[in-house]
Design an enzyme around this catalytic site. Structure first.
Site, PDB file in Angstrom:
ATOM      1  N   ASN A  11      74.819  65.189 -29.494  1.00 35.64           N
ATOM      2  CA  ASN A  11      74.995  65.082 -28.046  1.00 35.64           C
ATOM      3  C   ASN A  11      75.991  63.973 -27.771  1.00 35.64           C
ATOM      4  O   ASN A  11      76.107  63.010 -28.538  1.00 35.64           O
ATOM      5  CB  ASN A  11      73.657  64.762 -27.368  1.00 35.64           C
ATOM      6  N   HIS A  71      76.894  61.161 -24.857  1.00 38.89           N
ATOM      7  CA  HIS A  71      76.238  60.504 -23.726  1.00 38.89           C
ATOM      8  C   HIS A  71      77.195  59.469 -23.130  1.00 38.89           C
ATOM      9  O   HIS A  71      77.820  58.697 -23.881  1.00 38.89           O
ATOM     10  CB  HIS A  71      74.947  59.835 -24.187  1.00 38.89           C
ATOM     11  N   SER A 122      78.942  57.546 -26.237  1.00 40.08           N
ATOM     12  CA  SER A 122      78.344  57.553 -27.581  1.00 40.08           C
ATOM     13  C   SER A 122      78.071  58.984 -28.009  1.00 40.08           C
ATOM     14  O   SER A 122      77.641  59.809 -27.203  1.00 40.08           O
ATOM     15  CB  SER A 122      77.009  56.792 -27.592  1.00 40.08           C
ATOM     16  N   ASP A 163      68.091  60.705 -25.556  1.00 41.09           N
ATOM     17  CA  ASP A 163      69.222  59.814 -25.853  1.00 41.09           C
ATOM     18  C   ASP A 163      68.841  58.724 -26.850  1.00 41.09           C
ATOM     19  O   ASP A 163      69.285  57.574 -26.742  1.00 41.09           O
ATOM     20  CB  ASP A 163      69.763  59.174 -24.566  1.00 41.09           C
TER      21      ASP A 163
END
Length: 316
Positions: free
Chosen positions: A108, A110, A137, A146
């Protein structure tokens, strides 16, 4: 070597998805995009992906329980033959079952410098905190929001008078560059000698009383009184080979293994007939098999008392 097959999950315009897609057009990119899926059939990013010849899937999550919807998406990912999943503005909390099914294979991006500012409104929170820099990030997805291991970050300076929108616009540029680069590194990590060494180290040092030293310029693993049961070789004597050297369990086993798979097994120089080399630089390593070979090699040098304790532990 075949390219890694990546599916991308989006919820809206898919600008990060587009960055990954266009990076994948380079001949030397180690991944290809095989599917773009969204939890909104009207997501603009689906139209963009379709125009670029990428398979798409859009399905509304409304009225469905989280795990139920995730199972629908999961089926599409697997039907597309995806090896990895990249979340790119996917505004859905994922079920534990879905995350577990893609453990260590889902990334992912972020918009903050994690672990700062998990969740939403990250740009305004950074401004309100008086930070000198915000940023983005890329992290491995875990069950906690996260919270997975951070693979890479790009700091972005916060300018005087910045609003959340102006800061977000600059961070988005950084995201587009960071994500494609980090994904490329991630899907090729198992081809990197340092990753292979760490994987071998993890398996070897989990064996009873195992330790690691450097001998003849190579990491090696042994047991009490200095008896060695494994060596990790990386371009030793300039041979260009990355391999694991383990003891064989019978005098003729070395020849049998080499005859069965000469591309994977070889006779290591200076080690004699009771050792065999397992090449790790051929790709598609079977780490369960490698763990078995390490365990068998450890048993070759372990004292009888320790073997007895190991046998008792394995019986439970």
């Amino acid at each position: 070597m075949a390219k890694a097959r990546v599916a991308v999950l989006i919820s809206g315009r898919g600008s990060n998805m587009a960055a990954l897609l266009y990076a994948a057009k380079a001949d030397n990119c180690p991944y290809e995009i095989v599917l773009v899926a969204a939890n909104d059939p009207a997501a603009p990013g689906l139209a963009l992906a379709a125009a670029e010849g990428i398979a798409t899937f859009g399905y509304s999550h409304k009225g469905l329980k989280r795990a139920e919807f995730d199972s629908i998406i999961d089926a599409q990912l697997r039907a597309a033959g995806a090896d990895y999943v990249a979340l790119a503005g996917y505004m859905r909390l994922l079920s534990p079952e879905f995350v577990a099914g893609w453990e260590n294979r889902m990334l992912n991006i972020h918009p903050s410098l994690l672990p700062k500012y998990k969740g939403l409104d990250t740009h305004q929170r950074a401004i309100d905190a008086g930070d000198s820099h915000a940023g983005c990030s890329v992290h491995v997805v875990t069950a906690e929001l996260d919270d997975g291991p951070v693979l890479a970050q790009t700091p972005v300076a916060i300018l005087p008078g910045d609003s959340a929108d102006s800061l977000a616009a600059r961070i988005l540029i950084a995201e587009h560059q960071l994500y494609s680069r980090t994904l490329a590194e991630f899907v090729t990590r198992e081809q990197q000698p340092e990753w292979m060494l760490n994987r071998v180290r993890e398996i070897a040092l989990a064996l009873p009383q195992a330790d690691e030293i450097t001998s003849h310029g190579m990491p090696c693993f042994g047991i009490e009184k200095g008896k060695k049961f494994a060596w990790f070789t990386r371009d030793h004597h300039g041979d260009g080979i990355v391999a694991l050297l383990v003891k064989t369990t019978a005098p003729d086993e070395q020849a049998t293994l080499i005859d069965a798979d000469p591309d994977r097994y070889y006779r290591p120089a200076y080690f004699g007939t009771d050792w065999v080399g397992i090449r790790l630089d051929r790709g598609a390593n079977d780490w369960d098999h490698i763990a078995d070979r390490l365990r068998a090699s450890w048993r070759q040098v372990a004292p009888k008392k320790l073997l007895g304790l190991m046998d008792i532990a394995e019986d439970f």
